[in-house]
Write an enzyme that holds these catalytic residues in place. Sequence first.
Site, PDB file in Angstrom:
ATOM      1  N   LYS A  22      60.936  52.832  82.325  1.00  0.00           N
ATOM      2  CA  LYS A  22      59.973  52.650  81.224  1.00  0.00           C
ATOM      3  C   LYS A  22      58.631  53.274  81.588  1.00  0.00           C
ATOM      4  O   LYS A  22      58.087  54.084  80.827  1.00  0.00           O
ATOM      5  CB  LYS A  22      59.782  51.162  80.949  1.00  0.00           C
ATOM      6  CG  LYS A  22      58.556  50.827  80.091  1.00  0.00           C
ATOM      7  CD  LYS A  22      58.428  49.347  79.800  1.00  0.00           C
ATOM      8  CE  LYS A  22      57.743  48.598  80.883  1.00  0.00           C
ATOM      9  NZ  LYS A  22      56.269  48.612  80.851  1.00  0.00           N
ATOM     10  N   ASN A  23      58.093  52.916  82.752  1.00  0.00           N
ATOM     11  CA  ASN A  23      56.726  53.317  83.074  1.00  0.00           C
ATOM     12  C   ASN A  23      56.603  54.810  83.382  1.00  0.00           C
ATOM     13  O   ASN A  23      55.567  55.414  83.097  1.00  0.00           O
ATOM     14  CB  ASN A  23      56.172  52.456  84.204  1.00  0.00           C
ATOM     15  CG  ASN A  23      55.973  51.020  83.749  1.00  0.00           C
ATOM     16  OD1 ASN A  23      55.971  50.737  82.542  1.00  0.00           O
ATOM     17  ND2 ASN A  23      55.850  50.107  84.684  1.00  0.00           N
ATOM     18  N   ARG A  93      49.380  49.133  75.618  1.00  0.00           N
ATOM     19  CA  ARG A  93      48.163  49.544  76.343  1.00  0.00           C
ATOM     20  C   ARG A  93      48.372  50.884  77.050  1.00  0.00           C
ATOM     21  O   ARG A  93      47.418  51.602  77.302  1.00  0.00           O
ATOM     22  CB  ARG A  93      47.688  48.474  77.291  1.00  0.00           C
ATOM     23  CG  ARG A  93      48.506  48.296  78.550  1.00  0.00           C
ATOM     24  CD  ARG A  93      47.747  47.452  79.602  1.00  0.00           C
ATOM     25  NE  ARG A  93      46.790  48.238  80.351  1.00  0.00           N
ATOM     26  CZ  ARG A  93      45.480  48.192  80.164  1.00  0.00           C
ATOM     27  NH1 ARG A  93      44.978  47.435  79.238  1.00  0.00           N
ATOM     28  NH2 ARG A  93      44.675  48.925  80.909  1.00  0.00           N
ATOM     29  N   CYS A 117      45.350  41.918  78.279  1.00  0.00           N
ATOM     30  CA  CYS A 117      46.661  41.399  77.868  1.00  0.00           C
ATOM     31  C   CYS A 117      46.853  40.114  78.666  1.00  0.00           C
ATOM     32  O   CYS A 117      46.014  39.714  79.456  1.00  0.00           O
ATOM     33  CB  CYS A 117      47.753  42.407  78.138  1.00  0.00           C
ATOM     34  SG  CYS A 117      48.046  42.629  79.879  1.00  0.00           S
ATOM     35  N   ARG A 122      42.509  43.909  82.748  1.00  0.00           N
ATOM     36  CA  ARG A 122      42.979  45.307  82.780  1.00  0.00           C
ATOM     37  C   ARG A 122      41.929  46.293  82.287  1.00  0.00           C
ATOM     38  O   ARG A 122      42.073  46.948  81.265  1.00  0.00           O
ATOM     39  CB  ARG A 122      44.288  45.417  82.004  1.00  0.00           C
ATOM     40  CG  ARG A 122      45.299  44.438  82.568  1.00  0.00           C
ATOM     41  CD  ARG A 122      46.665  44.579  82.070  1.00  0.00           C
ATOM     42  NE  ARG A 122      47.349  45.750  82.611  1.00  0.00           N
ATOM     43  CZ  ARG A 122      48.593  46.051  82.241  1.00  0.00           C
ATOM     44  NH1 ARG A 122      49.216  45.309  81.366  1.00  0.00           N
ATOM     45  NH2 ARG A 122      49.179  47.119  82.739  1.00  0.00           N
ATOM     46  N   PRO A 123      40.799  46.367  82.999  1.00  0.00           N
ATOM     47  CA  PRO A 123      39.739  47.310  82.615  1.00  0.00           C
ATOM     48  C   PRO A 123      40.189  48.759  82.791  1.00  0.00           C
ATOM     49  O   PRO A 123      41.242  49.025  83.358  1.00  0.00           O
ATOM     50  CB  PRO A 123      38.614  46.973  83.597  1.00  0.00           C
ATOM     51  CG  PRO A 123      39.314  46.402  84.780  1.00  0.00           C
ATOM     52  CD  PRO A 123      40.519  45.667  84.239  1.00  0.00           C
ATOM     53  N   ASP A 307      55.466  43.656  89.580  1.00  0.00           N
ATOM     54  CA  ASP A 307      56.384  43.522  88.439  1.00  0.00           C
ATOM     55  C   ASP A 307      57.675  42.793  88.820  1.00  0.00           C
ATOM     56  O   ASP A 307      58.488  42.516  87.937  1.00  0.00           O
ATOM     57  CB  ASP A 307      56.741  44.903  87.869  1.00  0.00           C
ATOM     58  CG  ASP A 307      55.540  45.568  87.237  1.00  0.00           C
ATOM     59  OD1 ASP A 307      55.595  46.796  86.991  1.00  0.00           O
ATOM     60  OD2 ASP A 307      54.523  44.886  87.022  1.00  0.00           O
ATOM     61  N   ARG A 399      60.623  44.883  75.202  1.00  0.00           N
ATOM     62  CA  ARG A 399      59.680  45.971  75.504  1.00  0.00           C
ATOM     63  C   ARG A 399      60.167  46.796  76.691  1.00  0.00           C
ATOM     64  O   ARG A 399      59.900  47.975  76.790  1.00  0.00           O
ATOM     65  CB  ARG A 399      58.304  45.403  75.842  1.00  0.00           C
ATOM     66  CG  ARG A 399      57.613  44.704  74.704  1.00  0.00           C
ATOM     67  CD  ARG A 399      56.200  44.345  75.060  1.00  0.00           C
ATOM     68  NE  ARG A 399      55.473  45.521  75.568  1.00  0.00           N
ATOM     69  CZ  ARG A 399      54.159  45.498  75.833  1.00  0.00           C
ATOM     70  NH1 ARG A 399      53.466  44.400  75.668  1.00  0.00           N
ATOM     71  NH2 ARG A 399      53.558  46.577  76.280  1.00  0.00           N
TER      72      ARG A 399
END
Length: 418
Positions: A22-23, A93, A117, A122-123, A307, A399
């Site tokens: 996914k990423n 995001r 989130c 999460r800047p 994760d 997701r």
Amino acid sequence: MGKILVKGGLPLRGRVKISGAKNASLALLCAAIMAKNKIVLENVPNISDIRVMIEVINSIGASASWESQETLQIVPPQKLHAGAPFHLVKKLRASNLLLGPMLARFGQATIALPGGCNIGVRPMDLHFKGLIGLGASLSLEHGCVCGSTDNRLQGASIYLDFPSVGATENIMMAACLAKGQTLIENAAKEPEIVDLSNFLNAMGAKVRGAGTDVIKISGVDSLEGGIRFPVIPDRIEAGTFMVAAAATGGDVTIENMIPAHVQPLSAKLREANAGVIEGGDTLRVFVEGPLKPIDIKTMPYPGFPTDMQSQLMAMLSVVPGTSVLVENIFENRFMVADELKRMGARIKVEGRMAVIEGVEALEGTHVKATDLRAGAALIVAGLIASGETEICNVTYIDRGYHNLEEKLRSLGAIISRK
Ligand code: EPZ
């Protein structure tokens, strides 16, 4: 939002094939807009995050569509139609990874700020630091980050205060079309960074050192594209099945994966007394004796992946003894603990630390997914609990996992959706 029902108590046995990452796919979809010619990506997981990203890049002028079940073709935009709209960015995001490619290819970018989130604020300060270092002007207007460059981006040396995956990706992509050389120091080293670098180079970029602390990019005038590129397998999906196999006392061989990408997890499962045997593109996890408690500290790659932390918490909740988890990456990634406690787990959360006292057994009940990996952890918990567990908010799970129930059913799990 849909519900998943899991009946616990059965060991997972058999073989399962992992989908594409996914990423990595999300970053490659953003990079593809920089090419001049059509791109075909293979082994792309057909999951909701990818379908949203397709909507996002099509909204700015690309034309992306599925050529087959896991093959995507992307016709890059010749000019920008618009910015990435908030109603799409708030769903995903990772749309923020379009900032660098849009600035590099078109000299302008408008991306709705993704906001925080559930797992943390999460800047994007490191993304901004890098892009400004390359000569972009950035401003925040009406909840969007607006970027522009008077001329071409200029290569620069950029030091990342933290090895941020997204910031490394955004800066690396932007630097490919900058004038001159860029150095990214204290860069993220995740496998997805290396896959992105390989993809950019296949399109005609000059990126060296991905996977180490220092990435060197020599800017080129354009990226031809016109290539087919296979995405790497998803190491977190693979890890989720590894943990489920160990937690249920089963024996599972995972196919279409890269064992080197899950080494931190393999080491921890072996420490917990599970068996892990690596093949070329397979890995077998099995259990011959009682699991042991372990301590985990999440760290940037090649440390233990954040994760995978929630899934480990589920497994360790029934391992006799005391296990300690320290979450060093995100500030709010223990939300699944409250749901596991509703199943009978004994977990004490203090800031970045969670102390787990293994209990005899978890009891199935109604629980809710609070984020993607927490949802996966609740499925692991349901697989080992007595009775039936009903998990709601499963769109979180959709997701990041393709056909998860089907894959688990093929390993003997009693799992369905209603
Ligand atoms: C990527 O997120 C992944 N997402 C995440 O996976 C993963 O958990 C994370 O990397 C860490 O490995 C994608 O690749 C789409 P970071 P990213 O920038 O890039 C701080 C999943 O479940 N930070 O490495 O957003 C940040 O607050 C998802 O698949 C800054 O301070 O992660 C966090 O504490 C969840 N300033 C830490 O760095 C910045 O400018 C790690 O963030 C950027 C980040």
